[in-house]
Design a protein around this motif. Sequence first.
Motif, short mmCIF file in Angstrom:
data_model
loop_
_atom_site.label_atom_id
_atom_site.label_comp_id
_atom_site.label_asym_id
_atom_site.label_seq_id
_atom_site.Cartn_x
_atom_site.Cartn_y
_atom_site.Cartn_z
N ASP A 295 1.07 -1.28 -0.11
CA ASP A 295 -0.04 -0.02 0.11
C ASP A 295 0.89 1.20 0.00
O ASP A 295 1.12 1.82 1.12
CB ASP A 295 -0.84 0.03 1.16
N PRO A 296 1.29 1.61 -1.20
CA PRO A 296 2.28 2.88 -1.25
C PRO A 296 1.95 4.15 -0.66
O PRO A 296 2.55 4.84 0.09
CB PRO A 296 2.72 3.01 -2.66
N GLU A 297 0.54 4.31 -0.77
CA GLU A 297 0.01 5.49 -0.26
C GLU A 297 -0.21 5.53 1.18
O GLU A 297 0.10 6.51 1.79
CB GLU A 297 -1.59 5.64 -0.97
N ARG A 298 -0.49 4.41 1.56
CA ARG A 298 -0.40 4.33 3.20
C ARG A 298 0.99 4.26 3.78
O ARG A 298 1.24 4.98 4.90
CB ARG A 298 -1.12 2.84 3.72
N TYR A 299 2.05 3.80 2.93
CA TYR A 299 3.38 3.87 3.48
C TYR A 299 4.14 5.53 3.60
O TYR A 299 4.49 5.86 4.52
CB TYR A 299 4.24 3.20 2.27
N ASP A 300 3.40 6.31 2.46
CA ASP A 300 3.50 7.63 2.54
C ASP A 300 2.99 8.25 3.66
O ASP A 300 3.46 9.32 4.45
CB ASP A 300 3.38 8.43 1.32
N ASP A 301 1.66 7.83 3.82
CA ASP A 301 0.87 8.49 5.03
C ASP A 301 1.49 8.42 6.45
O ASP A 301 1.45 9.27 7.25
CB ASP A 301 -0.74 8.04 5.03
N VAL A 302 1.95 7.00 6.60
CA VAL A 302 2.48 6.69 7.94
C VAL A 302 4.00 7.51 8.04
O VAL A 302 3.97 8.12 9.07
CB VAL A 302 2.80 5.26 7.97
N ARG A 303 4.65 7.78 7.18
CA ARG A 303 5.75 8.50 7.09
C ARG A 303 5.57 9.82 7.51
O ARG A 303 6.15 10.56 8.31
CB ARG A 303 6.74 8.20 5.87
N VAL A 304 4.48 10.42 6.90
CA VAL A 304 4.15 11.98 7.12
C VAL A 304 3.56 12.04 8.39
O VAL A 304 4.01 12.88 9.17
CB VAL A 304 3.04 12.36 6.04
N ARG A 305 2.68 11.08 9.23
CA ARG A 305 2.20 11.19 10.38
C ARG A 305 3.45 11.18 11.26
O ARG A 305 3.41 11.90 12.28
CB ARG A 305 1.36 10.02 10.61
N VAL A 306 4.47 10.28 11.01
CA VAL A 306 5.59 10.11 12.18
C VAL A 306 6.46 11.41 11.97
O VAL A 306 6.84 12.15 13.09
CB VAL A 306 6.36 8.85 11.87
N SER A 307 6.55 11.77 10.89
CA SER A 307 7.29 13.10 10.70
C SER A 307 6.67 14.18 11.53
O SER A 307 7.17 15.21 12.06
CB SER A 307 7.36 13.53 9.06
N VAL A 308 5.25 14.39 11.24
CA VAL A 308 4.63 15.51 11.94
C VAL A 308 4.67 15.30 13.49
O VAL A 308 4.95 16.09 14.12
CB VAL A 308 3.07 15.73 11.49
N ALA A 309 4.61 14.17 13.82
CA ALA A 309 4.67 13.72 15.29
C ALA A 309 6.09 14.11 15.87
O ALA A 309 6.19 14.78 16.88
CB ALA A 309 4.21 12.48 15.66
N GLY A 310 7.16 14.00 14.97
CA GLY A 310 8.61 14.54 15.43
C GLY A 310 8.50 15.80 15.32
O GLY A 310 9.10 16.27 16.02
N LEU A 311 7.86 16.48 14.64
CA LEU A 311 7.78 18.08 14.67
C LEU A 311 7.35 18.47 16.03
O LEU A 311 7.94 19.51 16.67
CB LEU A 311 7.15 18.59 13.38
#
Length: 681
Positions: A295-311
């Motif tokens: 699920d490439p779209e889900r893969y990107d979504d998880v990365r974005v959410r982890v990145s935002v949480a990191g911010l």
Amino acid sequence: MGATGLAARLAAARADALVGREPERAVLDRMLAGAPDAPVVAYLHGPGGIGKSALLRYAARQAELAGRLVVPVEARFLDGDPRRLEEAAAPACAEPGAVLLIDTFEQCQSLESWLRETFLLRLADEAVVVLAGRVAPDAEWSLDPGWAQLFAELAVRPLDAARSDALLAARGVPAVQRGAFVAFAGGSPLALSLAASVPVAAPGAPWEPTGDVLTTLVERLVGELPGAAHRRALEVVAQAYVTREPLLRAVLGEEDTGAVFSWLRQLPYIEVSPEGLHPHDAVRATLAADLRWRDPERYDDVRVRVSVAGLQAVRSASEDDALVRVAEWMFLFRDQDGPDELYSWRAHPHIEEAPLRPADVPDVLDMAEEAEGPASAAAVAHWLRRRPGAFRVYRYAGSGAPVAFMAILRLDARLPEDTAEDPVIAAVWDSVEAAAPLGPGEHLGVRRFAVQPGGHQRPSPFMELISRRTIADEMRARGRAATFTVFEDAAQWGRYLAEAGMPEVVSVDVGGLRQHVFGRDWRRQTVDQWVRDRAGAVVTPVATWPGTAATSDPGDRLPPAAFEEGVLEALRTWHTRREFATNVLLRSPLVPPDSADPVADLRGAITAALDALQTDPVGVKAHEALTATYITASRTHKAAARRLGVPYGTYRRHLALARERLVEHLRQAATAPAPSRPTRA
């Protein structure tokens, strides 16, 4: 059966399962037997999953059978702190004949010199040491005449075909299947073991690592999951450097986060450390690869959410903890290397960062003059008087003398005394006033100095910490309109910074040295959007400084071959958004300079050109060939020909013509006059 009996049986079974490694085992056996010519220190090194830990377990088993005390140390939990290593390894200094085993030594590689020159000299009589890590030992072990006689480097290589076959045979894999498994695993014991755990469809059926096999591997590795929340939690664990409960809550928003976190802690492939939860490397890679395939779209979504949480974690951290949170955020991008991994996520506990103290001023001025000359030192002196709080200094742990420094200036107004004393700041203000003047309540952030004498601005732990402090400052600032960073070595950093959205704005001569200023306008792309875009599949040029269009490689300036290759690469990566998002045409006139979603705009331009092909029967055939080959993604060209119902030779002619026509349509679109746009007031 008692616990001791079970532990012994487990150790024996693991030792029996160790296939091959005869040279390494021979060295370990001689060490443990106390042979006069045996080394005192053995250093095992090789990639993850190659069998280093299995050899350490073998050494532990043999040492216990010989009645020796075994002192196991897991370096990943030491945080590179020599005091923690001293505490964990203390029994080896007190018990004669002890066997000190240090695994994942790459996690404290910075302690290698200290270990060799200081700590190992304290070991008890007849003690021996086995280190295991991914990084090869430094040359000093062999160059030192003393250690050269007492040290053995053991590079753990992939198993050859015969030993790979033997490992699979020991795991009960039928001979008819072992050839495919060996070819897939490439001699990695871990991959062989994972492959051996996958059942085939039927006895004698062929095996190959398809997507279905990857799914099966993940299923066998992680087992049956209790629910969707648990699967999502594992997706987060696979991306984050370390997982703590607040991260799960921020990414998943689940009410039962506490229960899911407790479940994660019990998994056999999850390591629990003082920092939080870490998956085994192979598990992390497998889970991430599976999600990206599935699920490439889900893969990107998880990365974005982890990145935002990191911010958010950086923004809520204390000043001292902010660098740690930035390093954890940077782990997301560990495969996106800059020059020598400029933004490495690894810890550097042997270096301390602190605000400037009055006693540091003479050392800071001396470093500035040594690295950049008297004129730069004069600018440093000016800012030490005006903004001493902007400076951070770096020391080796336990040392009082600074060895590097940096300064981030917060400027909200142009002052004559600043521009008179610092030509770089004068040039920055000239650029701002000409291209994007500040509005009410806005300010600039300028990482003005980054000085490390002896290795000036070359990639190093000091530069990594300076970069992290700069990123932390950007993430935590409020009301920042633009940011600038200054490098003397533009050849080293210029291209990397431009690709990251910070093109060169201006260069200034300071005492005969050219200082290069790179800029980003946060009003064109917010920090929050930058954090999202960097983690996802979006590559956006909107963060470039106004007036730097020359850095964007417009399509009509690209060599014809490069433009054509960009078009073909876009077609080839049409269904892999992350790869598509690196296409050179994203910085061409096919994409508006103020695009909010350059990937979508480029796809739209290509789709429009495809549709425009259908102006005649030949164009219709060209459109059909391209669509069947790339857009609807036939598995092979022959499959596309069958779908179109034409002979393969005819299909190939149609496809070649279609590519030519598409490239020409897009070239015309890229060179067409752009609609006028209002200028910024």
